[in-house]
Design a protein around this motif. Structure first.
Motif, PDB file in Angstrom:
ATOM      1  N   HIS A  22       0.827  -1.197   0.000  1.00  0.00           N
ATOM      2  CA  HIS A  22       0.000   0.000   0.000  1.00  0.00           C
ATOM      3  C   HIS A  22       0.871   1.260   0.000  1.00  0.00           C
ATOM      4  CE1 HIS A  22      -3.229   2.791   0.941  1.00  0.00           C
ATOM      5  NE2 HIS A  22      -2.492   3.252   1.939  1.00  0.00           N
ATOM      6  N   ALA A  23       1.907   1.250   0.863  1.00  0.00           N
ATOM      7  CA  ALA A  23       2.808   2.402   0.928  1.00  0.00           C
ATOM      8  C   ALA A  23       3.519   2.617  -0.394  1.00  0.00           C
ATOM      9  CB  ALA A  23       3.833   2.208   2.054  1.00  0.00           C
ATOM     10  N   LYS A  24       3.972   1.500  -0.990  1.00  0.00           N
ATOM     11  CA  LYS A  24       4.653   1.595  -2.281  1.00  0.00           C
ATOM     12  C   LYS A  24       3.711   2.156  -3.336  1.00  0.00           C
ATOM     13  CE  LYS A  24       7.184  -1.131  -5.709  1.00  0.00           C
ATOM     14  NZ  LYS A  24       7.663  -2.476  -6.096  1.00  0.00           N
ATOM     15  N   GLY A  25       2.444   1.666  -3.308  1.00  0.00           N
ATOM     16  CA  GLY A  25       1.461   2.149  -4.265  1.00  0.00           C
ATOM     17  C   GLY A  25       1.197   3.630  -4.111  1.00  0.00           C
ATOM     18  N   HIS A  26       1.136   4.094  -2.862  1.00  0.00           N
ATOM     19  CA  HIS A  26       0.916   5.524  -2.604  1.00  0.00           C
ATOM     20  C   HIS A  26       2.068   6.353  -3.137  1.00  0.00           C
ATOM     21  CE1 HIS A  26       0.043   9.278  -0.597  1.00  0.00           C
ATOM     22  NE2 HIS A  26       1.216   9.221   0.024  1.00  0.00           N
ATOM     23  N   ARG A  27       3.271   5.895  -2.895  1.00  0.00           N
ATOM     24  CA  ARG A  27       4.452   6.631  -3.375  1.00  0.00           C
ATOM     25  C   ARG A  27       4.473   6.703  -4.900  1.00  0.00           C
ATOM     26  NH1 ARG A  27       9.635   6.032   0.482  1.00  0.00           N
ATOM     27  NH2 ARG A  27       8.573   6.159   2.490  1.00  0.00           N
ATOM     28  N   ARG A  29       1.904   6.482  -6.942  1.00  0.00           N
ATOM     29  CA  ARG A  29       0.806   7.340  -7.412  1.00  0.00           C
ATOM     30  C   ARG A  29       1.146   8.812  -7.229  1.00  0.00           C
ATOM     31  NH1 ARG A  29      -2.167   3.219  -4.867  1.00  0.00           N
ATOM     32  NH2 ARG A  29      -2.319   4.463  -2.943  1.00  0.00           N
ATOM     33  N   LEU A  30       1.754   9.138  -6.078  1.00  0.00           N
ATOM     34  CA  LEU A  30       2.099  10.532  -5.811  1.00  0.00           C
ATOM     35  C   LEU A  30       3.190  11.010  -6.765  1.00  0.00           C
ATOM     36  CD1 LEU A  30       1.637  13.026  -4.127  1.00  0.00           C
ATOM     37  CD2 LEU A  30       3.187  12.102  -2.375  1.00  0.00           C
ATOM     38  N   GLU A  46       2.108  16.977   0.477  1.00  0.00           N
ATOM     39  CA  GLU A  46       2.485  15.948  -0.485  1.00  0.00           C
ATOM     40  C   GLU A  46       3.853  16.244  -1.105  1.00  0.00           C
ATOM     41  OE1 GLU A  46      -1.741  14.275  -2.158  1.00  0.00           O
ATOM     42  OE2 GLU A  46      -1.117  16.278  -2.822  1.00  0.00           O
ATOM     43  N   GLU A  49       6.170  15.135   1.386  1.00  0.00           N
ATOM     44  CA  GLU A  49       6.270  13.674   1.328  1.00  0.00           C
ATOM     45  C   GLU A  49       7.287  13.229   0.280  1.00  0.00           C
ATOM     46  OE1 GLU A  49       2.841  10.829   1.701  1.00  0.00           O
ATOM     47  OE2 GLU A  49       1.717  12.672   1.293  1.00  0.00           O
ATOM     48  N   ASP A  60       5.435   4.957   5.932  1.00  0.00           N
ATOM     49  CA  ASP A  60       4.423   5.934   5.540  1.00  0.00           C
ATOM     50  C   ASP A  60       4.818   7.282   6.135  1.00  0.00           C
ATOM     51  OD1 ASP A  60       2.215   7.406   4.874  1.00  0.00           O
ATOM     52  OD2 ASP A  60       0.822   6.348   6.200  1.00  0.00           O
ATOM     53  N   LYS A  62       3.362  10.273   5.324  1.00  0.00           N
ATOM     54  CA  LYS A  62       2.301  11.287   5.273  1.00  0.00           C
ATOM     55  C   LYS A  62       2.015  11.909   6.643  1.00  0.00           C
ATOM     56  CE  LYS A  62      -1.364  10.617   2.725  1.00  0.00           C
ATOM     57  NZ  LYS A  62      -2.704  10.128   2.264  1.00  0.00           N
TER      58      LYS A  62
END
Length: 242
Positions: A22-27, A29-30, A46, A49, A60, A62
């Motif tokens: 999930h963390a990798k996916g967030h990074r 996407r950002l 962001e 971040e 994470d 954030k």
């Protein structure tokens, strides 16, 4: 072990296994959003971040980014904050603080490049932006001198003195001496008020008059004296003090 306990343990392991994904996916996407839209496509926390990703590769960040924004008031204030203040925030190591200071240094260098070796009059807004980037969030007073040639091109920018929270010792003779060494025909004086209020003090006015008197004797003009606050500045010339 009961069936309920086994199910609970299994759920915990599943959540732990999915957390990094999930963390990798967030990074990702950002980063993709920033790549597509640039700075206008992300909020301040962001953008912070994105910087923290480099210093904290597997966590994470954030919550930390939001905490830093809340504590210091905004992205510019975070990167300008002293290392010791940054490290008061849980999760900010020396490595993290150093990463933020690198970003600040890059921002100042970029602003400086837009004004050095250029006519001051035609790049006045850029000059003010540079002075704010370099000085607005300093916790002690700095006295800076901008040296200009006969065509009002900025040939040098130097911090001559560092003071306390409300005072910087300035010696008119040293100001003029340095201008002569650089072959400057004019100077612009700049200092900051850590209080945030750029209103010139009586001491500021007296010091400026002394420098003007010493400089004029050697045909060196003092074009202006800028006082930099947090969100605004004061110009001696605009105020009729010069």
């Amino acid at each position: 072990m009961s069936a309920a306990s086994k199910n609970s343990e299994s759920a915990d392991k599943s959540a732990a296994n999915h957390a990094p994904d999930h963390a990798k996916g967030h990074r990702e996407r950002l980063r993709a959003r920033f790549k597509k839209a640039g700075v206008d496509g992300v909020q301040d926390y962001e953008l912070l971040e994105l910087i923290l990703f480099r210093a904290i590769p597997r966590k994470d960040v954030k919550p930390l980014a939001k905490e830093l924004i809340a504590k210091f008031g905004g992205f510019p204030q975070v990167i300008a904050a002293p290392v010791e203040r940054l490290m008061e925030v849980k999760g900010v190591s020396e490595n993290v603080a150093q990463e933020l200071k690198i970003v600040q240094a890059a921002a100042i260098k970029l602003s400086q490049a837009r004004v050095l070796k250029r006519p001051v009059i035609s790049s006045w807004d850029a000059l003010l932006s540079y002075c704010r980037a370099a000085m607005a969030d300093e916790k002690t007073e700095l006295f800076r001198i901008l040296f200009l040639d006969k065509k009002n091109i900025l040939i040098a920018d130097e911090v001559q003195q560092r003071g306390t929270v409300d005072h910087t010792p300035v010696y008119p003779r040293e100001v003029v001496k340095r201008a002569l060494e650089l072959g400057a025909s004019a100077i612009i004086l700049v200092h900051n008020h850590p209080s945030g209020d750029p209103t010139p003090s009586r001491a500021d006015v007296d010091m400026t008059n002394q420098i003007v008197k010493a400089a004029s004797a050697l045909n060196i003009r003092v074009h202006d004296h800028l006082v930099i606050g947090h969100d605004k500045h004061a110009s001696f010339k605009s105020l009729g003090l010069l």
